[in-house]
Design a protein around this motif. Structure first.
Motif, mmCIF file in Angstrom:
data_model
loop_
_atom_site.group_PDB
_atom_site.id
_atom_site.type_symbol
_atom_site.label_atom_id
_atom_site.label_comp_id
_atom_site.label_asym_id
_atom_site.label_seq_id
_atom_site.Cartn_x
_atom_site.Cartn_y
_atom_site.Cartn_z
ATOM 1 N N LEU A 20 -10.358 0.605 2.009
ATOM 2 C CA LEU A 20 -10.559 -0.707 2.625
ATOM 3 C C LEU A 20 -11.309 -0.478 3.926
ATOM 4 C CD1 LEU A 20 -6.865 -1.709 2.028
ATOM 5 C CD2 LEU A 20 -8.811 -2.570 0.723
ATOM 6 N N HIS A 21 -12.477 -1.138 4.021
ATOM 7 C CA HIS A 21 -13.355 -0.824 5.144
ATOM 8 C C HIS A 21 -13.276 -1.819 6.288
ATOM 9 C CE1 HIS A 21 -14.915 2.432 2.808
ATOM 10 N NE2 HIS A 21 -15.311 1.627 1.848
ATOM 11 N N PRO A 56 0.803 -1.229 0.000
ATOM 12 C CA PRO A 56 0.000 0.000 0.000
ATOM 13 C C PRO A 56 0.835 1.277 0.000
ATOM 14 C CG PRO A 56 -0.893 -1.551 1.596
ATOM 15 C CD PRO A 56 0.353 -2.170 1.032
ATOM 16 N N ASN A 57 0.460 2.201 -0.856
ATOM 17 C CA ASN A 57 1.021 3.552 -0.911
ATOM 18 C C ASN A 57 2.492 3.644 -1.304
ATOM 19 O OD1 ASN A 57 -1.319 5.209 -0.264
ATOM 20 N ND2 ASN A 57 -1.290 4.130 1.695
ATOM 21 N N PRO A 113 -12.598 9.920 0.495
ATOM 22 C CA PRO A 113 -11.241 9.817 1.053
ATOM 23 C C PRO A 113 -10.195 9.245 0.080
ATOM 24 C CG PRO A 113 -12.864 8.959 2.596
ATOM 25 C CD PRO A 113 -13.599 9.258 1.332
ATOM 26 N N SER A 133 -11.513 3.625 8.019
ATOM 27 C CA SER A 133 -11.233 3.105 6.685
ATOM 28 C C SER A 133 -9.755 3.272 6.382
ATOM 29 C CB SER A 133 -12.055 3.852 5.624
ATOM 30 O OG SER A 133 -13.426 3.580 5.770
ATOM 31 N N GLY A 134 -9.169 2.271 5.727
ATOM 32 C CA GLY A 134 -7.774 2.359 5.303
ATOM 33 C C GLY A 134 -7.724 2.810 3.848
ATOM 34 N N ILE A 135 -6.826 3.742 3.548
ATOM 35 C CA ILE A 135 -6.750 4.286 2.190
ATOM 36 C C ILE A 135 -5.407 3.918 1.548
ATOM 37 C CG2 ILE A 135 -6.864 6.377 0.778
ATOM 38 C CD1 ILE A 135 -9.462 5.847 2.282
ATOM 39 N N ASP A 136 -5.517 3.274 0.365
ATOM 40 C CA ASP A 136 -4.335 2.925 -0.432
ATOM 41 C C ASP A 136 -4.409 3.734 -1.724
ATOM 42 O OD1 ASP A 136 -2.315 1.848 -1.911
ATOM 43 O OD2 ASP A 136 -3.166 -0.178 -2.040
#
Lengths: 94, 476
Positions: free
Chosen positions: B131-132, B33-34, B84, B139-142
């Protein structure tokens, strides 16, 4: 001209919080801008191509090459909350 | 009442560039991720987008492939919404002046050609992923996917059934891979469809209210979702209700579409030209140089197969469903030295079954075109029967070598020597006196039984037509 409800809706779309007491003042200011636009609309623009940009040049292109390295640790050092490489945000599900 | 179904598709094809549309980050799938999200992709203040030439070139390829107009000048616009996984608060897209306008795609449904017109195709950037699960209520953000180049291809509402919509999606899917602009991987989201579906009384010229169905990441889901949605809309109208224009989500578990929480403001995107990007100019010379690198297109090849090889439209469409399969077929025909129909039967029959079983493309087939051509030649010259040839094909697929070697090793050569067949027939007649009597008593079925006995005695190696003739002669 914009109604008070339209001003509230625009603010909501833009995620701007406006105190109820300020809505009327904002309505007046926005309508003032619309008056200016209406004056411009009076000009005959038949045959004039709409302007897409203030500068009359065209887009330069880059070659399709990977030039960026992974800097996520640096970027995430400024993030309020991070886990497993992910940015954490309040839960939003559409 | 008879209802007519009206369908238009919006397809997002992820362009196969190495780097993103406005930054030099990698677009490779599956990274941590990221790790592929640069300052531009995560929208740090002060960054500026710079357009990727490779993305524009792929849009030009697409425009040429569908006979569209490629705009000499097109403009990027901001599509504003808050989410987001969209760090800028807007998606860079194209609105009033897209890079590609018009064009069409020819589809084949039940052997009949149909033209589906395209409205436009425009360049835009993808958003990131949310990603919830598993983040204690957050929430996770990639943002690895943020800024990946997409070509959004919009069709006219020209399709009249789920079958036509699937045929269009498959044709488009094959086309973008054929011209090398998209890898077409639907599991990874490289090719995604949204369907606009409405119904109207048959004969009506007025379009019904449409619903947009999202989350269709397979051709099967596309078909099921449209079929469900049509039933839902018809039932709703026949019960005196009204279809509400909304976005609906396909739920593959439940096999139904459901309304996404309809936010009235969701579609107010307040587009305006992006001041960070200058107008894109595409000179005629650039288009000409891209044109020079275009391969023969599947539609043209399909017509050629029909005209020159005498193949049916459906067979020709299947053979041109992928570049690898078409190239395979052409190579077999070249090596056999003609006989395209026999070659097509083998490619569409045994070879496709094998490829589907192994889930590989024709260019990764364990039976190479040369090997299949070798086998087809042996069928054509009567060395082996069609039935025996299937056994040889399976042996080739299992890596036992070339057709000739397998035929010799397994003793599969067809017996066509008249003397040898007569001997076999005599043997069978002597051993089956009852069948012979039955036949002479007028039981036609007994004859077929005798042919069966001859085939069995020869382990299937006798040419059945020849065995038939000799048997008839002997029974006089």
């Amino acid at each position: 001209m914009l109604s008070l409800d339209e001003v509230r809706r625009i603010a909501d779309l833009a995620r701007i919080e406006i105190p109820e007491a300020g809505v009327a003042a904002l309505q007046q200011q926005l309508n003032g801008i619309l008056v200016l636009i209406e004056q411009m609309c009076a000009v005959d623009t038949t045959g004039v191509e709409p302007m897409a940009h203030a500068v009359d040049v065209t887009q330069r292109l880059r070659a399709d090459r990977v030039t960026e390295a992974d800097q996520h640790e640096l970027f995430q050092s400024a993030a309020p909350q991070v886990e497993d490489g992910l940015y954490l945000v309040p839960k939003v599900i559409e | 009442m008879q209802w007519e179904v009206v369908i238009g598709l919006e397809t997002h094809a992820q362009l196969s560039t190495a780097s993103k549309i406005f930054s030099g980050s990698s677009t490779a799938f599956g990274a941590a991720p990221n790790t592929q999200a640069s300052a531009v992709d995560i929208a740090l203040p002060g960054v500026l987008p710079v357009l990727n030439r490779g993305a524009v070139e792929r849009a030009i390829r697409f425009g040429l492939a569908v006979g569209a107009t490629i705009a000499a000048r097109s403009v990027f616009a901001r599509k504003n919404y808050f989410y987001p996984d969209l760090p800028k608060g807007y998606q860079i897209s194209q609105y009033e002046l897209p890079v590609v306008s018009g064009g069409d795609v020819l589809i084949v449904v039940d052997g009949v050609e149909k033209r589906v017109r395209l409205t436009r195709a425009h360049l835009e950037e993808d958003a990131g992923k949310s990603l919830h699960e598993d983040f204690h209520g957050m929430s996770g953000i990639d943002l690895n996917r943020a800024g990946t180049p997409l070509l959004e291809i919009v069709s006219e509402p020209d399709m009249r059934s789920a079958g036509e919509a699937v045929a269009y999606a498959k044709t488009l899917h094959s086309l973008v891979r054929w011209i090398g602009i998209c890898d077409g991987n639907m599991q990874e989201g490289s090719f995604r469809c949204d369907a606009n579906v409405s119904v109207r009384p048959a004969g009506s010229e007025v379009l019904g209210t449409r619903c947009e169905i999202k989350n269709l990441n397979s051709f099967r889901f596309l078909e099921k979702a449209i079929e469900y949605e049509v039933r839902r809309q018809v039932a709703l109208i026949e019960d005196g209700g009204k279809v509400r224009q909304e976005t609906r989500l396909w739920d593959p578990q439940k096999g139904e579409t459901r309304s996404m929480r309809s936010k009235e403001d969701a579609h107010d995107y307040r587009y305006f030209p992006d001041p960070d990007l200058l107008p894109l100019e595409i000179a005629p010379g650039w288009i000409a140089s891209v044109k020079a690198t275009m391969p023969e297109l599947p539609g043209a090849m399909r017509s050629r197969f029909v005209a020159d090889h005498g193949l049916g439209a459906t067979d020709a469409a299947t053979l041109t469903s992928s570049k690898a399969l078409a190239a395979y077929f052409e190579e077999v025909v070249r090596l056999v030295g003609g006989e395209p129909r026999a070659c097509a039967n083998w490619v569409l029959g045994e070879l496709l079954a094998l490829l589907n079983r192994l889930e590989v493309e024709a260019d990764a087939s364990p039976v190479a075109p040369g090997a299949l051509a070798g086998l087809v030649k042996r069928v054509l010259d009567g060395t082996v029967s069609g039935k025996t040839a299937k056994e040889v094909f399976e042996a080739m697929a299992a890596g036992e070598g070339e057709a000739d070697a397998i035929i010799d090793k397994r003793g599969l050569r067809q017996i066509s020597d008249a003397g040898a067949i007569e001997a076999l027939v005599d043997q069978v007649l002597a051993a089956n006196a009852k069948l012979v009597d039955d036949y002479r008593a007028g039981k036609e079925k007994a004859f077929n039984a005798l042919v069966g006995q001859v085939m069995k005695a020869s382990r299937g190696l006798v040419n059945p037509a020849q065995a038939n003739a000799i048997l008839k002669k002997k029974l006089g």
